[in-house]
Design an enzyme around this catalytic site. Structure first.
Site, PDB file in Angstrom:
ATOM      1  N   GLU A  63       0.826  -1.218   0.000  1.00 42.32           N
ATOM      2  CA  GLU A  63       0.000   0.000   0.000  1.00 42.32           C
ATOM      3  C   GLU A  63       0.858   1.266   0.000  1.00 42.32           C
ATOM      4  OE1 GLU A  63      -3.210  -0.028   2.895  1.00 42.32           O
ATOM      5  OE2 GLU A  63      -3.304   2.155   2.880  1.00 42.32           O
ATOM      6  N   LYS A 247      -7.236  -1.091  11.694  1.00 40.46           N
ATOM      7  CA  LYS A 247      -6.638  -1.508  10.411  1.00 40.46           C
ATOM      8  C   LYS A 247      -5.435  -0.632  10.105  1.00 40.46           C
ATOM      9  CE  LYS A 247      -6.127  -1.682   5.742  1.00 40.46           C
ATOM     10  NZ  LYS A 247      -5.364  -0.775   4.871  1.00 40.46           N
ATOM     11  N   ASP A 263       4.295 -14.590  11.475  1.00 37.06           N
ATOM     12  CA  ASP A 263       2.927 -14.970  11.094  1.00 37.06           C
ATOM     13  C   ASP A 263       1.989 -13.790  11.381  1.00 37.06           C
ATOM     14  OD1 ASP A 263       0.348 -15.976  10.979  1.00 37.06           O
ATOM     15  OD2 ASP A 263       0.812 -17.822  12.064  1.00 37.06           O
ATOM     16  N   HIS A 361      -2.566  10.387  -0.673  1.00 33.82           N
ATOM     17  CA  HIS A 361      -2.811   9.147  -1.397  1.00 33.82           C
ATOM     18  C   HIS A 361      -2.825   9.369  -2.902  1.00 33.82           C
ATOM     19  CE1 HIS A 361      -4.468   5.823   1.363  1.00 33.82           C
ATOM     20  NE2 HIS A 361      -3.485   6.466   1.936  1.00 33.82           N
TER      21      HIS A 361
HETATM   22  C1  MEV Z   1      -5.852   3.000   5.228  1.00 34.93           C
HETATM   23  O1  MEV Z   1      -5.109   1.876   4.843  1.00 34.93           O
HETATM   24  C2  MEV Z   1      -5.857   3.163   6.732  1.00 34.93           C
HETATM   25  C3  MEV Z   1      -6.770   4.256   7.283  1.00 34.93           C
HETATM   26  O2  MEV Z   1      -8.097   4.064   6.817  1.00 34.93           O
HETATM   27  C4  MEV Z   1      -6.718   4.150   8.787  1.00 34.93           C
HETATM   28  C5  MEV Z   1      -7.716   5.016   9.519  1.00 34.93           C
HETATM   29  O3  MEV Z   1      -8.775   5.330   8.961  1.00 34.93           O
HETATM   30  O4  MEV Z   1      -7.427   5.343  10.681  1.00 34.93           O
HETATM   31  C6  MEV Z   1      -6.328   5.624   6.814  1.00 34.93           C
END
Ligand code: MEV
Length: 408
Positions: A63, A247, A263, A361
């Site tokens: 990413e 995430k 892992d 991004h």
């Molecule tokens: C993107 O990979 C991760 C985010 O969505 C994390 C978040 O929203 O805190 C930017």
């Protein structure tokens, strides 16, 4: 520079560059039906100061923006003295499920009465972890009186995995113990497997950012700090937001876990289960502003990672990643992962609380579009800049600019 920093040999440099690295024969021994080797980018995150020591962080991830964002956040935490980290002993949990017991309470008592003997028997099995000072440490019992198949007794074996992740040792130990526990309790041992909720093996990191470091304008800096706290409070209160927030944490942690041959599914499973430990799925991080008007960030999560055994030993690039990190124990690797998770989370929520994440991004996205349109070398950035200037980041436009540059 990374090679110099970590004193990489030329063989290690070529593994890092992907010129050598994992070969087909090694890959063939790792899994079944191997047909190839799949490459991913390895980046290095900068600016990390962890317990007073500079560390470069190898990260394997597909990413865009993750490595840049975490490096940027680490620079801000550096202004507050870097990260202070800690961790539990590397204690794994192995579970034995006991069914068909006449009385789960009596069975629990019988297991506990034999605890020392059982632990000694597991350790008598030996193995490399026991030789290094690890092994069985404790037995605990958990009663599940009402399940769809009736009452069950769960025996937990707490096992010190030292510098290994420890899955094999723990699974071997619980499989070995199960028949003995059956004969002690008169029950039937069913599942015998480690738990990925490794909540005895947590790592934590804390860092401070002077609010003045958040923006040149003091009002803007205050607003950003408050915005970060508001973003965290959202994740702590709402599982829908917490999933995305966590995430973002795992963007950083997984990248280090993968780079070091560990892992990452196990780490993910443990992190998310831990995030839901009080019955609601919440943020793994916490933020607050102290009396001296400094922004604090904190993270704690289970982190079962090793620096010996498994793919960490077999994969040549994982070896290089460990050398770049300069870690000498599984605990220090786990602590660095925690610091990376905190920095990654801070980067994401700071961006979300201010300009949003799309601006950064889109630049990375534009790079991928430019390359897919056939741009190479310096032309990649030319195509990117032109698409951004025109606010037109699309494959057709990228192809047209590439053609025009080729014409020149
Ligand atoms: C993107 O990979 C991760 C985010 O969505 C994390 C978040 O929203 O805190 C930017």
């Amino acid at each position: 520079m990374v090679s110099q920093w970590a004193s990489l040999t030329s063989a290690e440099q070529s593994a890092m560059l992907g010129i050598s690295g994992l070969n087909a024969a090694q890959a063939d021994h790792m899994i079944e039906n191997t047909v190839g080797v799949y490459a991913l980018p390895m980046g290095v995150a900068t600016n990390f100061l962890v317990n007073g020591k500079d560390v470069l962080i190898p990260m394997v991830i597909e990413e865009p923006s993750v490595v840049a964002a975490v490096s940027n956040a680490a620079r801000l935490f550096r202004e507050g003295g870097g990260f202070v980290t800690g961790s539990d002993d590397p204690i794994m949990i192995g579970q034995i499920q006991l069914l068909d017991l006449p009385d789960v309470y009596v069975a629990a008592g019988a297991v506990m009465a034999q605890k020392q003997q059982l632990l000694a028997e597991v350790n008598a099995l030996g193995g490399s972890i026991v030789e290094r000072g690890g092994g069985a440490r404790d037995l605990q019992v958990r009663l599940l009186p009402q399940t769809p198949v009736g009452a069950m007794l769960i025996v937990h074996l707490l096992y010190d995995a030292q510098d290994a992740m420890g899955a094999n040792a723990v699974n071997t130990a619980v499989e070995y113990l199960a028949p003995q526990i059956e004969s002690i309790t008169g029950g039937r041992a069913h599942l015998r497997i480690l738990s990925n909720l490794t909540d005895q093996r947590k790592a934590r990191a804390e860092g401070v950012i002077p609010i003045s470091a958040l923006a040149d304008d003091p009002i803007e800096a205050e607003r950003t700090a408050r915005g970060v706290i508001e973003a965290w409070a959202f994740a702590d209160a709402d599982p829908y937001r917490a999933a995305t927030h966590n995430k973002g944490i795992m963007n950083g942690i997984d990248a280090v876990v993968i780079a070091t041959g560990n892992d990452w599914r196990a780490v993910e499973a443990g992190a998310h289960a831990y995030a839901a430990r009080d019955g609601q799925y919440r943020s793994l991080t916490r933020y607050w502003i102290d009396e001296a008007n400094r922004l604090h960030g904190w993270i704690e999560l289970p982190l079962a990672v090793g620096i010996v055994g498994g793919a960490t030993r077999v994969h040549p690039t994982a070896q290089v990643a460990l050398k770049i990190l300069g870690v000498d124990s599984a605990q220090s690797l786990a602590e660095i992962c925690a610091a990376v998770g905190l920095a990654q989370n801070f980067a994401a929520i700071r961006a979300l609380a201010t300009e949003g994440i799309q601006r950064g991004h889109m630049r990375m996205h534009a790079r991928q579009i430019a390359m897919a349109a056939g741009a190479t070398g310096m032309d990649v950035m030319r195509v990117v800049e032109q698409m951004i200037d025109e606010n037109n980041i699309r494959p057709e436009r990228a192809r047209a600019i590439v053609q025009a540059l080729k014409g020149q």
